[in-house]
Design an enzyme around this catalytic site. Structure first.
Site, PDB file in Angstrom:
ATOM      1  N   ALA A  12       0.812  -1.232   0.000  1.00 12.55           N
ATOM      2  CA  ALA A  12       0.000   0.000   0.000  1.00 12.55           C
ATOM      3  C   ALA A  12       0.842   1.277   0.000  1.00 12.55           C
ATOM      4  CB  ALA A  12      -0.961  -0.010   1.183  1.00 12.55           C
ATOM      5  N   ARG A  14       2.171   2.657  -2.476  1.00 11.61           N
ATOM      6  CA  ARG A  14       1.964   3.407  -3.726  1.00 11.61           C
ATOM      7  C   ARG A  14       0.725   2.883  -4.437  1.00 11.61           C
ATOM      8  NH1 ARG A  14       5.685   1.722  -7.438  1.00 11.61           N
ATOM      9  NH2 ARG A  14       6.652   0.095  -6.202  1.00 11.61           N
ATOM     10  N   ASP A  62       8.590  -8.420   3.071  1.00 14.63           N
ATOM     11  CA  ASP A  62       8.523  -8.979   1.716  1.00 14.63           C
ATOM     12  C   ASP A  62       7.371  -9.984   1.654  1.00 14.63           C
ATOM     13  OD1 ASP A  62       8.871 -10.178  -0.738  1.00 14.63           O
ATOM     14  OD2 ASP A  62      11.046 -10.376  -0.535  1.00 14.63           O
ATOM     15  N   ASN A  89      -3.048  -7.192  -2.399  1.00 17.74           N
ATOM     16  CA  ASN A  89      -2.854  -6.232  -3.488  1.00 17.74           C
ATOM     17  C   ASN A  89      -1.434  -6.227  -4.065  1.00 17.74           C
ATOM     18  OD1 ASN A  89      -3.344  -3.506  -4.985  1.00 17.74           O
ATOM     19  ND2 ASN A  89      -1.592  -3.118  -3.625  1.00 17.74           N
ATOM     20  N   TYR A 154       2.903 -12.844 -15.764  1.00 20.04           N
ATOM     21  CA  TYR A 154       1.910 -12.026 -15.046  1.00 20.04           C
ATOM     22  C   TYR A 154       0.489 -12.570 -15.261  1.00 20.04           C
ATOM     23  CZ  TYR A 154      -0.395  -7.662 -13.513  1.00 20.04           C
ATOM     24  OH  TYR A 154      -1.181  -6.721 -12.872  1.00 20.04           O
ATOM     25  N   ALA A 156      -0.386 -15.568 -16.013  1.00 25.43           N
ATOM     26  CA  ALA A 156      -0.519 -16.852 -15.296  1.00 25.43           C
ATOM     27  C   ALA A 156      -0.735 -16.609 -13.800  1.00 25.43           C
ATOM     28  CB  ALA A 156       0.719 -17.711 -15.520  1.00 25.43           C
ATOM     29  N   LYS A 158      -2.035 -13.985 -12.379  1.00 27.46           N
ATOM     30  CA  LYS A 158      -3.327 -13.340 -12.109  1.00 27.46           C
ATOM     31  C   LYS A 158      -4.489 -14.293 -12.385  1.00 27.46           C
ATOM     32  CE  LYS A 158      -1.797  -9.371 -10.631  1.00 27.46           C
ATOM     33  NZ  LYS A 158      -2.047  -8.922  -9.254  1.00 27.46           N
ATOM     34  N   ILE A 187      -4.571   1.059 -15.227  1.00 25.44           N
ATOM     35  CA  ILE A 187      -4.825   2.060 -14.187  1.00 25.44           C
ATOM     36  C   ILE A 187      -3.585   2.945 -14.057  1.00 25.44           C
ATOM     37  CG2 ILE A 187      -5.470   2.386 -11.746  1.00 25.44           C
ATOM     38  CD1 ILE A 187      -7.591   0.766 -13.364  1.00 25.44           C
TER      39      ILE A 187
HETATM   40  P1  NAP Z   1       2.635  -0.236  -8.032  1.00 25.23           P
HETATM   41  O1  NAP Z   1       2.243   1.197  -8.165  1.00 25.23           O
HETATM   42  O2  NAP Z   1       3.869  -0.723  -8.713  1.00 25.23           O
HETATM   43  O3  NAP Z   1       2.706  -0.589  -6.452  1.00 25.23           O
HETATM   44  C1  NAP Z   1       3.035  -1.889  -6.065  1.00 25.23           C
HETATM   45  C2  NAP Z   1       2.946  -2.012  -4.556  1.00 25.23           C
HETATM   46  O4  NAP Z   1       3.254  -3.359  -4.172  1.00 25.23           O
HETATM   47  C3  NAP Z   1       3.946  -1.111  -3.826  1.00 25.23           C
HETATM   48  O5  NAP Z   1       3.374  -0.691  -2.616  1.00 25.23           O
HETATM   49  C4  NAP Z   1       5.123  -2.072  -3.580  1.00 25.23           C
HETATM   50  O6  NAP Z   1       5.938  -1.698  -2.480  1.00 25.23           O
HETATM   51  C5  NAP Z   1       4.370  -3.344  -3.262  1.00 25.23           C
HETATM   52  N1  NAP Z   1       5.185  -4.539  -3.456  1.00 25.23           N
HETATM   53  C6  NAP Z   1       5.739  -4.991  -4.610  1.00 25.23           C
HETATM   54  N2  NAP Z   1       6.447  -6.111  -4.371  1.00 25.23           N
HETATM   55  C7  NAP Z   1       6.339  -6.369  -3.038  1.00 25.23           C
HETATM   56  C8  NAP Z   1       6.865  -7.355  -2.177  1.00 25.23           C
HETATM   57  N3  NAP Z   1       7.660  -8.340  -2.628  1.00 25.23           N
HETATM   58  N4  NAP Z   1       6.550  -7.303  -0.867  1.00 25.23           N
HETATM   59  C9  NAP Z   1       5.766  -6.307  -0.389  1.00 25.23           C
HETATM   60  N5  NAP Z   1       5.242  -5.331  -1.140  1.00 25.23           N
HETATM   61  C10 NAP Z   1       5.548  -5.359  -2.458  1.00 25.23           C
HETATM   62  O7  NAP Z   1       1.495  -1.202  -8.557  1.00 25.23           O
HETATM   63  P2  NAP Z   1      -0.085  -0.919  -8.769  1.00 25.23           P
HETATM   64  O8  NAP Z   1      -0.268  -0.524 -10.162  1.00 25.23           O
HETATM   65  O9  NAP Z   1      -0.614  -0.099  -7.668  1.00 25.23           O
HETATM   66  O10 NAP Z   1      -0.620  -2.430  -8.628  1.00 25.23           O
HETATM   67  C11 NAP Z   1      -1.244  -2.906  -7.447  1.00 25.23           C
HETATM   68  C12 NAP Z   1      -1.910  -4.225  -7.776  1.00 25.23           C
HETATM   69  O11 NAP Z   1      -2.854  -4.018  -8.825  1.00 25.23           O
HETATM   70  C13 NAP Z   1      -0.953  -5.300  -8.283  1.00 25.23           C
HETATM   71  O12 NAP Z   1      -1.336  -6.556  -7.819  1.00 25.23           O
HETATM   72  C14 NAP Z   1      -1.117  -5.222  -9.777  1.00 25.23           C
HETATM   73  O13 NAP Z   1      -0.780  -6.445 -10.402  1.00 25.23           O
HETATM   74  C15 NAP Z   1      -2.601  -4.917  -9.883  1.00 25.23           C
HETATM   75  N6  NAP Z   1      -2.998  -4.324 -11.142  1.00 25.23           N
HETATM   76  C16 NAP Z   1      -2.509  -3.109 -11.552  1.00 25.23           C
HETATM   77  C17 NAP Z   1      -2.923  -2.584 -12.760  1.00 25.23           C
HETATM   78  C18 NAP Z   1      -2.453  -1.244 -13.267  1.00 25.23           C
HETATM   79  O14 NAP Z   1      -2.787  -0.902 -14.404  1.00 25.23           O
HETATM   80  N7  NAP Z   1      -1.748  -0.445 -12.498  1.00 25.23           N
HETATM   81  C19 NAP Z   1      -3.807  -3.298 -13.561  1.00 25.23           C
HETATM   82  C20 NAP Z   1      -4.270  -4.526 -13.130  1.00 25.23           C
HETATM   83  C21 NAP Z   1      -3.858  -5.027 -11.910  1.00 25.23           C
HETATM   84  P3  NAP Z   1       7.219  -0.692  -2.700  1.00 25.23           P
HETATM   85  O15 NAP Z   1       6.631   0.682  -2.935  1.00 25.23           O
HETATM   86  O16 NAP Z   1       7.972  -0.773  -1.423  1.00 25.23           O
HETATM   87  O17 NAP Z   1       7.964  -1.205  -3.881  1.00 25.23           O
END
Ligand code: NAP
Length: 248
Positions: A12, A14, A62, A89, A154, A156, A158, A187
């Site tokens: 959370a 970002r 992690d 998430n 990715y 797979a 999801k 998004i």
């Molecule tokens: P994002 O802006 O890249 O943020 C990812 C978040 O996950 C960050 O808070 C990050 O922490 C955390 N994270 C990543 N790896 C981690 C780990 N190993 N342990 C703990 N925390 C971890 O991504 P987002 O776009 O918000 O995506 C959030 C979710 O929505 C994801 O599951 C993504 O697959 C899904 N999603 C996103 C989109 C899109 O278009 N954006 C579309 C479909 C689905 P740090 O800040 O510390 O790195």
């Protein structure tokens, strides 16, 4: 209706996770969240949420590490004294054509997205069983519904989350626990910033609503699934994609 509820949410610091944390906190829920690297962003979110008059705590954990996740859940329980809503998430992408993808690109994405969903759900489930209530919401992706090129890892992971959601929903329904998923399309977050601009332009041109989605639009749907308005919904995946998955 979320006043006084205790929420645990992964990733959370970002993007979508942050928007979900703020949306649920604005409805009166206490928030425990984790992140991987963004300590400064996490501290500022903790303050932003606390300023809303609810409890907030960020943990650098992690999501791939089950032992660390279990400890995070235990510390959250001590901090809040309960647990009602779990949001899986945290997620990453490592996009490459299969011919160029190495085993670490495959494993990192599967272990974070699908493995992380297992780790946090598993660490929380006994607590939810005992109280005979709870709502688990998994953030999957339209990529797991339709399959996208250069995203075999990715997509797979999801698609796996969608199967996990249905299976767990059937397993825990007798305990009054609901399990659902949201499947966002494109998004506006850092993750979409990593897509190739030519690919994104092509997708947007064909997208029925013709624009990127906002993290807040995903968060509102998660709030609906978290609270009792959705009390008769379980095992479902709600697609939030501007029409991406229905385009001809
Ligand atoms: P994002 O802006 O890249 O943020 C990812 C978040 O996950 C960050 O808070 C990050 O922490 C955390 N994270 C990543 N790896 C981690 C780990 N190993 N342990 C703990 N925390 C971890 O991504 P987002 O776009 O918000 O995506 C959030 C979710 O929505 C994801 O599951 C993504 O697959 C899904 N999603 C996103 C989109 C899109 O278009 N954006 C579309 C479909 C689905 P740090 O800040 O510390 O790195």
């Amino acid at each position: 209706m979320l006043k006084g509820k205790n929420v645990i949410i992964s990733g959370a610091s970002r993007g979508i996770g942050k928007a979900i944390a703020l949306e649920l906190a604005a409805s009166g829920a206490n928030i425990s969240f984790n992140y991987l690297k963004s300590a400064e962003a996490a501290a500022s979110l903790e303050k932003e949420i606390s300023d809303l008059g609810v409890k907030a705590k960020g943990f650098q954990v992690d999501i791939k590490d089950f032992t660390a996740v279990k400890e995070w859940v235990e510390r959250s329980m001590e901090f809040f004294g309960g647990l009602d809503i779990v949001v899986n998430n945290a997620g990453i992408t490592k996009d490459k054509a299969l011919a160029m993808m190495d085993i670490t690109d495959w494993k990192d994405v599967l272990d974070t997205n699908l493995g992380g969903t297992f780790n946090l759900s598993k660490a929380c489930i006994i607590t939810l069983f005992k109280q005979k209530s709870g709502s688990i919401i998994n953030v999957t992706s339209v990529s797991g519904v339709v399959g996208l090129p250069r995203q075999t890892n990715y997509s797979a992971s999801k698609a796996g989350i969608i199967g996990f959601t249905k299976a767990l929903a059937r397993e825990v329904a007798p305990y009054n626990i609901r399990v659902n998923a949201v499947a966002p399309g494109f998004i506006e977050t850092d993750m979409v910033g990593q897509l190739r601009p030519d690919f994104l332009k092509k997708m947007l041109e064909r997208l029925p609503l013709g624009r990127l989605g906002k993290a807040e639009e995903v968060a509102k749907c998660v709030k609906f699934l978290a609270d009792d308005f959705s009390g008769y919904i379980t095992g479902q995946t709600i697609i939030i994609d501007g029409g991406l998955s229905i385009q001809a």
